[in-house]
Design a protein around this motif. Structure first.
Motif, PDB file in Angstrom:
ATOM      1  N   ALA A  49     -24.046  15.278   5.669  1.00 60.45           N
ATOM      2  CA  ALA A  49     -24.228  14.494   6.895  1.00 60.45           C
ATOM      3  C   ALA A  49     -23.801  13.045   6.704  1.00 60.45           C
ATOM      4  CB  ALA A  49     -25.687  14.559   7.345  1.00 60.45           C
ATOM      5  N   SER A  50     -24.124  12.466   5.541  1.00 57.38           N
ATOM      6  CA  SER A  50     -23.796  11.048   5.309  1.00 57.38           C
ATOM      7  C   SER A  50     -22.491  10.857   4.545  1.00 57.38           C
ATOM      8  CB  SER A  50     -24.943  10.359   4.571  1.00 57.38           C
ATOM      9  OG  SER A  50     -25.151  10.985   3.320  1.00 57.38           O
ATOM     10  N   GLY A  51     -22.074  11.854   3.805  1.00 62.30           N
ATOM     11  CA  GLY A  51     -20.847  11.727   3.013  1.00 62.30           C
ATOM     12  C   GLY A  51     -21.094  10.953   1.726  1.00 62.30           C
ATOM     13  N   PRO A  52     -20.095  10.889   0.851  1.00 60.10           N
ATOM     14  CA  PRO A  52     -20.287  10.298  -0.474  1.00 60.10           C
ATOM     15  C   PRO A  52     -20.185   8.777  -0.546  1.00 60.10           C
ATOM     16  CG  PRO A  52     -18.087  11.187  -0.306  1.00 60.10           C
ATOM     17  CD  PRO A  52     -18.802  11.554   0.971  1.00 60.10           C
ATOM     18  N   SER A  53     -19.821   8.096   0.540  1.00 59.12           N
ATOM     19  CA  SER A  53     -19.574   6.655   0.438  1.00 59.12           C
ATOM     20  C   SER A  53     -20.804   5.876  -0.028  1.00 59.12           C
ATOM     21  CB  SER A  53     -19.048   6.088   1.761  1.00 59.12           C
ATOM     22  OG  SER A  53     -19.987   6.326   2.789  1.00 59.12           O
ATOM     23  N   GLY A  54     -21.997   6.234   0.424  1.00 63.51           N
ATOM     24  CA  GLY A  54     -23.217   5.549  -0.009  1.00 63.51           C
ATOM     25  C   GLY A  54     -23.494   5.765  -1.494  1.00 63.51           C
ATOM     26  N   ALA A  55     -23.217   6.962  -1.979  1.00 63.31           N
ATOM     27  CA  ALA A  55     -23.422   7.259  -3.404  1.00 63.31           C
ATOM     28  C   ALA A  55     -22.448   6.452  -4.257  1.00 63.31           C
ATOM     29  CB  ALA A  55     -23.258   8.752  -3.663  1.00 63.31           C
ATOM     30  N   PHE A  56     -21.203   6.313  -3.797  1.00 66.10           N
ATOM     31  CA  PHE A  56     -20.236   5.505  -4.544  1.00 66.10           C
ATOM     32  C   PHE A  56     -20.612   4.027  -4.509  1.00 66.10           C
ATOM     33  CE2 PHE A  56     -17.502   9.273  -4.321  1.00 66.10           C
ATOM     34  CZ  PHE A  56     -17.050   9.304  -5.634  1.00 66.10           C
ATOM     35  N   ALA A  57     -21.175   3.557  -3.396  1.00 63.46           N
ATOM     36  CA  ALA A  57     -21.641   2.165  -3.318  1.00 63.46           C
ATOM     37  C   ALA A  57     -22.793   1.946  -4.302  1.00 63.46           C
ATOM     38  CB  ALA A  57     -22.078   1.832  -1.889  1.00 63.46           C
ATOM     39  N   ALA A  58     -23.710   2.908  -4.386  1.00 66.00           N
ATOM     40  CA  ALA A  58     -24.824   2.811  -5.336  1.00 66.00           C
ATOM     41  C   ALA A  58     -24.294   2.831  -6.772  1.00 66.00           C
ATOM     42  CB  ALA A  58     -25.807   3.957  -5.116  1.00 66.00           C
ATOM     43  N   LEU A  59     -23.307   3.644  -7.034  1.00 69.18           N
ATOM     44  CA  LEU A  59     -22.690   3.700  -8.361  1.00 69.18           C
ATOM     45  C   LEU A  59     -22.165   2.322  -8.753  1.00 69.18           C
ATOM     46  CD1 LEU A  59     -21.318   5.251 -10.808  1.00 69.18           C
ATOM     47  CD2 LEU A  59     -19.337   5.435  -9.289  1.00 69.18           C
ATOM     48  N   ARG A  60     -21.471   1.660  -7.837  1.00 71.26           N
ATOM     49  CA  ARG A  60     -20.878   0.345  -8.129  1.00 71.26           C
ATOM     50  C   ARG A  60     -21.940  -0.718  -8.430  1.00 71.26           C
ATOM     51  NH1 ARG A  60     -17.602   2.211  -3.982  1.00 71.26           N
ATOM     52  NH2 ARG A  60     -15.558   2.852  -4.741  1.00 71.26           N
ATOM     53  N   ARG A  61     -23.157  -0.513  -7.946  1.00 69.44           N
ATOM     54  CA  ARG A  61     -24.239  -1.454  -8.259  1.00 69.44           C
ATOM     55  C   ARG A  61     -24.738  -1.247  -9.699  1.00 69.44           C
ATOM     56  NH1 ARG A  61     -25.396  -0.312  -2.790  1.00 69.44           N
ATOM     57  NH2 ARG A  61     -27.000   1.235  -3.267  1.00 69.44           N
ATOM     58  N   HIS A  62     -24.461  -0.106 -10.290  1.00 70.71           N
ATOM     59  CA  HIS A  62     -24.917   0.199 -11.649  1.00 70.71           C
ATOM     60  C   HIS A  62     -23.818   0.095 -12.697  1.00 70.71           C
ATOM     61  CE1 HIS A  62     -28.234   2.002  -9.392  1.00 70.71           C
ATOM     62  NE2 HIS A  62     -28.935   1.803 -10.490  1.00 70.71           N
ATOM     63  N   VAL A  63     -22.562   0.232 -12.260  1.00 68.57           N
ATOM     64  CA  VAL A  63     -21.444   0.254 -13.206  1.00 68.57           C
ATOM     65  C   VAL A  63     -20.299  -0.583 -12.651  1.00 68.57           C
ATOM     66  CG1 VAL A  63     -19.722   1.730 -14.333  1.00 68.57           C
ATOM     67  CG2 VAL A  63     -22.015   2.594 -13.985  1.00 68.57           C
ATOM     68  N   ASP A  64     -19.745  -1.420 -13.502  1.00 68.71           N
ATOM     69  CA  ASP A  64     -18.553  -2.181 -13.129  1.00 68.71           C
ATOM     70  C   ASP A  64     -17.353  -1.254 -13.306  1.00 68.71           C
ATOM     71  OD1 ASP A  64     -16.501  -3.940 -12.683  1.00 68.71           O
ATOM     72  OD2 ASP A  64     -16.889  -5.161 -14.477  1.00 68.71           O
ATOM     73  N   LEU A  65     -16.762  -0.846 -12.216  1.00 67.27           N
ATOM     74  CA  LEU A  65     -15.643   0.098 -12.267  1.00 67.27           C
ATOM     75  C   LEU A  65     -14.293  -0.581 -12.464  1.00 67.27           C
ATOM     76  CD1 LEU A  65     -16.593   2.686  -9.499  1.00 67.27           C
ATOM     77  CD2 LEU A  65     -16.841   2.900 -11.971  1.00 67.27           C
ATOM     78  N   THR A  66     -14.275  -1.892 -12.544  1.00 69.40           N
ATOM     79  CA  THR A  66     -12.987  -2.560 -12.734  1.00 69.40           C
ATOM     80  C   THR A  66     -12.512  -2.338 -14.164  1.00 69.40           C
ATOM     81  OG1 THR A  66     -14.060  -4.650 -13.282  1.00 69.40           O
ATOM     82  CG2 THR A  66     -13.426  -4.306 -10.977  1.00 69.40           C
ATOM     83  N   GLY A  67     -11.217  -2.428 -14.336  1.00 71.20           N
ATOM     84  CA  GLY A  67     -10.631  -2.231 -15.658  1.00 71.20           C
ATOM     85  C   GLY A  67     -10.209  -0.784 -15.870  1.00 71.20           C
ATOM     86  N   GLU A  68      -9.983  -0.477 -17.119  1.00 76.62           N
ATOM     87  CA  GLU A  68      -9.431   0.836 -17.472  1.00 76.62           C
ATOM     88  C   GLU A  68     -10.531   1.881 -17.675  1.00 76.62           C
ATOM     89  OE1 GLU A  68      -5.659   1.440 -20.011  1.00 76.62           O
ATOM     90  OE2 GLU A  68      -7.337   1.628 -21.395  1.00 76.62           O
ATOM     91  N   TRP A  69     -10.356   3.036 -17.037  1.00 78.20           N
ATOM     92  CA  TRP A  69     -11.261   4.172 -17.164  1.00 78.20           C
ATOM     93  C   TRP A  69     -10.432   5.420 -17.447  1.00 78.20           C
ATOM     94  CZ3 TRP A  69     -16.640   4.701 -16.511  1.00 78.20           C
ATOM     95  CH2 TRP A  69     -17.306   3.507 -16.217  1.00 78.20           C
ATOM     96  N   GLY A  70     -10.930   6.258 -18.318  1.00 76.68           N
ATOM     97  CA  GLY A  70     -10.278   7.534 -18.583  1.00 76.68           C
ATOM     98  C   GLY A  70     -10.878   8.620 -17.719  1.00 76.68           C
ATOM     99  N   PHE A  71     -10.064   9.610 -17.387  1.00 76.47           N
ATOM    100  CA  PHE A  71     -10.573  10.745 -16.620  1.00 76.47           C
ATOM    101  C   PHE A  71     -10.015  12.031 -17.204  1.00 76.47           C
ATOM    102  CE2 PHE A  71      -6.577   9.799 -14.611  1.00 76.47           C
ATOM    103  CZ  PHE A  71      -6.055  11.025 -14.254  1.00 76.47           C
ATOM    104  N   GLU A  72     -10.814  13.074 -17.067  1.00 73.33           N
ATOM    105  CA  GLU A  72     -10.380  14.386 -17.534  1.00 73.33           C
ATOM    106  C   GLU A  72      -9.346  14.930 -16.555  1.00 73.33           C
ATOM    107  OE1 GLU A  72     -12.317  18.489 -19.195  1.00 73.33           O
ATOM    108  OE2 GLU A  72     -13.435  17.370 -17.694  1.00 73.33           O
TER     109      GLU A  72
END
Length: 182
Positions: A49-72
């Protein structure tokens, strides 16, 4: 984590920063086991109903996503679009992950031996299970049941190929009947 997951159609991403706890963005219907995991994980759930945008916003409050990240490499592109273009540089982590997977701890070796034992017991039953006129899919199903009966917990795929299908190692099976001499 001690939790089994599948990549389905909904964004489901685990972020493991250099410092701090791992953070999970996952649909509510799949996130429950992670809240009880032996590993401390920040869980950011979302529903359809709400979609993932709120969860991604909450994630950004806990983790600095800037810079280099690896992904599988198996992570669907549609999942990554939720973090792209926000200062994050994505790189394949597969070379690092593969090197980690190459070295097995004693507990992993024990689990591999247990799995091999269950598979071996199941495969030894194939001559008893197989009969002329059964389909490839029927033999596959019977073999899966033997693997479970022998202690297996999951069987992700069990491919049976008969006749000219035997030349295709990734043939998924069919309702084709198994006959002698083919």
């Amino acid at each position: 984590t001690g939790v089994r997951s599948q990549l389905l159609e909904r964004p489901f991403l685990l972020f493991v920063p250099k410092e701090g706890d791992p953070q999970l963005v996952a649909p509510t219907l799949e996130s429950g086991p992670y809240t009880r995991s032996a590993v401390k994980i920040g869980v950011h759930s979302w529903d359809d109903a709400s979609g993932p945008s709120g969860a991604f916003a909450a994630l950004r409050r806990h983790v600095d996503l800037t810079g280099e990240w690896g992904f599988e490499g198996r992570v669907p592109f549609g999942y990554l679009t939720h973090v792209m273009g926000k200062g994050i540089e994505l790189r394949s982590a597969d070379p690092i992950l593969q090197s980690i997977r190459e070295i097995k701890e004693a507990s992993e070796i024990a689990l591999l031996k247990e799995a091999a034992k269950a598979l071996g017991k199941g495969f030894l039953k194939v001559p008893e299970l197989m009969r002329e006129g059964m389909t490839e899919l029927e033999l596959s199903g019977a073999l899966k049941e033997e693997i479970f009966a022998s202690g297996g917990e999951t069987v992700d795929f069990c491919m049976v190929q008969a006749g000219d299908h035997a030349a295709d190692p990734h043939w998924a099976g069919s309702k084709r009947k198994i006959t002698k001499g083919l």
